[in-house]
Write an enzyme that holds these catalytic residues in place. Structure first.
Site, PDB file in Angstrom:
ATOM      1  N   TYR A 144       0.852  -1.190   0.000  1.00 18.31           N
ATOM      2  CA  TYR A 144       0.000   0.000   0.000  1.00 18.31           C
ATOM      3  C   TYR A 144       0.886   1.238   0.000  1.00 18.31           C
ATOM      4  CZ  TYR A 144      -3.550   3.362   1.532  1.00 18.31           C
ATOM      5  OH  TYR A 144      -4.404   4.441   1.616  1.00 18.31           O
ATOM      6  N   ASP A 239       9.302   2.836  -0.170  1.00 18.64           N
ATOM      7  CA  ASP A 239       8.228   3.479   0.582  1.00 18.64           C
ATOM      8  C   ASP A 239       8.481   3.166   2.051  1.00 18.64           C
ATOM      9  OD1 ASP A 239       6.000   4.235   1.925  1.00 18.64           O
ATOM     10  OD2 ASP A 239       4.564   3.349   0.533  1.00 18.64           O
ATOM     11  N   LYS A 267       3.946   8.898   8.758  1.00 17.99           N
ATOM     12  CA  LYS A 267       3.753   8.276  10.075  1.00 17.99           C
ATOM     13  C   LYS A 267       4.715   8.809  11.159  1.00 17.99           C
ATOM     14  CE  LYS A 267       0.853   4.772   8.272  1.00 17.99           C
ATOM     15  NZ  LYS A 267       0.876   4.062   7.002  1.00 17.99           N
TER      16      LYS A 267
HETATM   17  C1  LIG Z   1       0.219   4.482   5.660  1.00 16.97           C
HETATM   18  C2  LIG Z   1       1.017   4.240   4.453  1.00 16.97           C
HETATM   19  C3  LIG Z   1       0.947   5.115   3.344  1.00 16.97           C
HETATM   20  C4  LIG Z   1      -0.037   6.237   3.264  1.00 16.97           C
HETATM   21  O1  LIG Z   1       0.166   7.225   4.212  1.00 16.97           O
HETATM   22  P1  LIG Z   1      -1.039   8.222   4.575  1.00 16.97           P
HETATM   23  O2  LIG Z   1      -0.433   9.181   5.531  1.00 16.97           O
HETATM   24  O3  LIG Z   1      -2.111   7.352   5.173  1.00 16.97           O
HETATM   25  O4  LIG Z   1      -1.490   8.859   3.317  1.00 16.97           O
HETATM   26  C5  LIG Z   1       1.818   4.897   2.297  1.00 16.97           C
HETATM   27  N1  LIG Z   1       2.698   3.889   2.313  1.00 16.97           N
HETATM   28  C6  LIG Z   1       2.776   3.022   3.345  1.00 16.97           C
HETATM   29  C7  LIG Z   1       3.793   1.927   3.326  1.00 16.97           C
HETATM   30  C8  LIG Z   1       1.930   3.158   4.437  1.00 16.97           C
HETATM   31  O5  LIG Z   1       1.982   2.280   5.430  1.00 16.97           O
END
Ligand SMILES: *Cc1c(COP(=O)(O)O)cnc(C)c1O
Length: 427
Positions: A144, A239, A267
């Site tokens: 994701y 990511d 995060k």
């Molecule tokens: C949570 C998450 C996102 C998205 O971040 P948001 O602040 O919710 O838009 C993207 N990549 C990874 C790996 C994530 O865990």
């Protein structure tokens, strides 16, 4: 446990908010029942609207790595707020943040702040496309990267939880430019790269996957991706929205010893405020506006309150690297304890762990990719989830999510959690 107030609030919320929540996973759809409305949190504990206390294993999906309402972070936010909450003009705090990040993580010369992980990943992909002049990207099934159009193909997290295969509203053109492969399957990646030779701008990967449960990379997989990207002039994007500042001060790049071309953060970087960032090597990042033509902007980007919450959190992590060892030891203790009590029960299970990320799947087989994660017993997971919640243990309401430990969690909290699992009678 009495949860009447949460139930009332959920009924009220659904009248004005789609599904009663502002982010789908919160709705408890796959496990059933009513989501808890949270009133406050301190350290490792959450308190719901009815005043029930829970040990928190979500940590706001990662950011609250130091525990909730950490005194230094709260004080820093309060002090800054008195000087106004936004200017739409540069501040010294943004420089401090950029210097802090580039000093902590490897291979990042320039960094741009945004307001979410979604924005960070979306912008990194645009930059990779602008830099290479290529259109396609490759992502992994069950990973994701936020909710930008090009990522919502075979996505993990809420999309997997809600069993949404294709998203209405995403044009076929966009979907066609997103290639997918199974995580930990180099052969599948090589096939796509060969088939679309010279067309792939970037490979984006969660170095340690956390949106299909916790799924670590197999030995050599990321190294092979790195070599493949070098050979084919593809931009490798890590990511690190989840893993950044969680696995080590320098994130997965440091922990695994692999360098990406572009890295995205979110995060933990905001210490509980809405923050994201993307950065990388100078020669790529120089293509971002106003230096280059790859446009990217944000009214609240680098917001002073968000910056001070993030800076305070990152500084604590930087100055106390032992936190990472403690977190890892706590998570291992939890894994050992859960394995011991669950082995006494009559069903198969798999616990995956990496650093302070951990997840539980009810399955006979190793969980190494999206398919193996999906084949686990979701009905049993729901029973486990509700049985634990009933005993005051707050876990992610889906097997497609990692649990995140925060450093306020004590050995007593862990023992209580393991005891709760021991008490469960699930079939
Ligand atoms: C949570 C998450 C996102 C998205 O971040 P948001 O602040 O919710 O838009 C993207 N990549 C990874 C790996 C994530 O865990």
């Amino acid at each position: 446990m009495e949860t009447g107030k949460s139930k009332e609030l959920f009924i009220r919320a659904q009248k004005t908010i789609p599904g009663g929540v502002n982010s789908p996973v919160r709705a408890f759809r796959s496990v059933g029942g009513t989501p808890l409305f949270i009133q406050k949190a301190k350290g490792s504990y959450l308190y719901d609207a009815d005043g029930n206390k829970y040990i928190d294993y979500i940590a706001s999906w990662g950011p609250m790595i130091l525990g909730h309402a950490h005194e230094e972070v709260v004080r820093a936010i309060q002090e800054r707020a008195a000087n106004s909450t936004s200017f739409g003009a540069p501040t010294e705090l943004e420089i401090e943040m950029a210097e802090l990040i580039t000093g902590m993580v490897p291979n990042v010369d320039l960094i741009r702040m945004v307001s979410s992980g979604t924005e960070a990943c979306m912008s990194a992909v645009r930059l990779a496309r602008g830099f290479t002049g290529r259109n396609k990207i490759l992502k992994f099934e069950g990973h994701y990267h936020g909710h930008a159009d090009s990522f919502l193909v075979k996505s993990g997290s809420g999309m997997a939880t809600l069993k949404i295969q294709t998203v209405p509203g995403i044009t076929p053109g966009v979907a066609e430019d997103t290639l997918t492969a199974a995580f930990n399957n180099l052969h599948a990646v090589e096939e796509q790269v060969k088939k679309y030779s010279g067309e792939i701008a970037a490979i984006i990967v969660e170095p340690v996957a956390g949106n299909m449960g916790c799924v670590p990379p197999e030995k050599g997989f990321l190294e092979s991706l790195r070599a493949l990207c070098d050979k084919e002039n593809i931009i490798l994007i890590f990511d690190e929205v989840m893993t950044g500042f969680r696995l080590a001060p320098g994130g997965a790049q440091e922990k695994l010893g692999i360098r990406a071309d572009l890295v995205t953060y979110g995060k933990v970087i905001g210490g509980g405020m809405p923050v994201g960032a993307f950065g990388g090597r100078k020669e790529i990042m120089e293509h971002i506006a106003p230096l280059g033509k790859v446009y990217q902007a944000g009214t609240l980007s680098g917001n002073p309150i968000a910056m001070i919450a993030g800076i305070t959190t990152l500084k604590i992590l930087k100055e106390n690297p032992s936190i990472y060892k403690e977190l890892q030891e706590k998570t291992r203790y939890l894994q050992d304890g859960l394995e011991e009590v669950l082995h006494k029960k009559n069903f198969p299970f798999v616990i995956n762990r990496f650093g302070s990320m951990i997840s539980l799947h009810f399955t006979d087989y190793p969980v190494t990719d999206f398919e193996s994660s999906s084949q686990s017993n979701m009905e049993r997971f729901s029973q486990f989830f509700h049985g634990m919640l009933e005993q005051g243990i707050y876990l992610p309401p889906s097997a497609f999510e990692s649990w995140f430990l925060n450093n306020a969690i004590s050995t007593r909290d862990l023992d209580e959690t393991i005891d709760a699992a021991d008490q469960l009678s699930i079939s």
